[in-house]
Scaffold this motif. Sequence first.
Motif, short mmCIF file in Angstrom:
data_model
loop_
_atom_site.label_atom_id
_atom_site.label_comp_id
_atom_site.label_asym_id
_atom_site.label_seq_id
_atom_site.Cartn_x
_atom_site.Cartn_y
_atom_site.Cartn_z
N GLY A 177 78.06 59.63 101.58
CA GLY A 177 78.40 59.96 100.20
C GLY A 177 77.59 61.13 99.70
N GLY A 178 77.25 61.11 98.44
CA GLY A 178 76.50 62.21 97.85
C GLY A 178 75.02 62.18 98.23
N ARG A 208 75.31 63.02 109.95
CA ARG A 208 76.51 63.43 109.23
C ARG A 208 77.31 62.29 108.63
N GLY A 209 76.65 61.20 108.25
CA GLY A 209 77.29 60.13 107.50
C GLY A 209 78.44 59.45 108.21
N LEU A 210 79.52 59.20 107.48
CA LEU A 210 80.66 58.49 108.06
C LEU A 210 81.31 59.26 109.19
N GLY A 231 66.52 65.55 99.77
CA GLY A 231 67.83 65.09 100.23
C GLY A 231 67.73 64.29 101.51
N THR A 232 68.68 64.53 102.40
CA THR A 232 68.68 63.81 103.67
C THR A 232 68.73 64.77 104.85
N PHE A 233 67.80 64.65 105.77
CA PHE A 233 67.79 65.49 106.96
C PHE A 233 68.92 65.11 107.91
N LEU A 234 69.51 63.92 107.72
CA LEU A 234 70.59 63.47 108.60
C LEU A 234 71.91 64.13 108.28
N GLY A 235 72.04 64.64 107.08
CA GLY A 235 73.33 65.16 106.63
C GLY A 235 74.14 64.00 106.07
N SER A 236 75.18 64.33 105.37
CA SER A 236 75.99 63.30 104.72
C SER A 236 77.41 63.79 104.65
N SER A 237 78.35 62.88 104.79
CA SER A 237 79.75 63.27 104.66
C SER A 237 80.58 62.05 104.29
N ARG A 238 81.76 62.34 103.81
CA ARG A 238 82.75 61.30 103.57
C ARG A 238 83.84 61.50 104.61
N SER A 239 84.69 60.52 104.77
CA SER A 239 85.76 60.69 105.76
C SER A 239 87.01 59.95 105.31
N ILE A 240 88.14 60.61 105.45
CA ILE A 240 89.43 59.99 105.14
C ILE A 240 89.73 58.88 106.13
N ALA A 241 89.18 58.96 107.34
CA ALA A 241 89.46 57.96 108.38
C ALA A 241 89.05 56.55 107.98
N VAL A 242 88.11 56.41 107.05
CA VAL A 242 87.68 55.08 106.63
C VAL A 242 88.08 54.76 105.19
N ALA A 243 88.84 55.64 104.59
CA ALA A 243 89.27 55.42 103.20
C ALA A 243 90.38 54.38 103.12
#
Length: 86
Positions: free
Chosen positions: A19-20, A48-50, A74-86
């Motif tokens: 997420g954010g 990179r999150g999800l 912030g986060t050193f891992l990165g973060s993202s959302r994904s339509i694949a799990v929406a």
Amino acid sequence: FLRIPDTMSEDAIAIMTSGGDSAGMSPAVKCVADYARQRGLKPYVIRRGLKGFIEDWIEEATPELLSGVMHKGGTFLGSSRSIAVA
């Protein structure tokens, strides 16, 4: 579908950010990994999150990987959302 790395055992924990982005996420990831290691678990991080969860971007959260993250915003891992799990 998530492919668990061959090196990951049942005594492991995976940590990801999703997420954010917000302040303090990198120190939180390090603290969770350090605590898991103290409890006898092998910590992993998902980058990179999800998206990383889906695409198997998993690596061991070694002390070397986590050194120096306490002062990063912030986060050193990165973060993202994904339509694949929406």
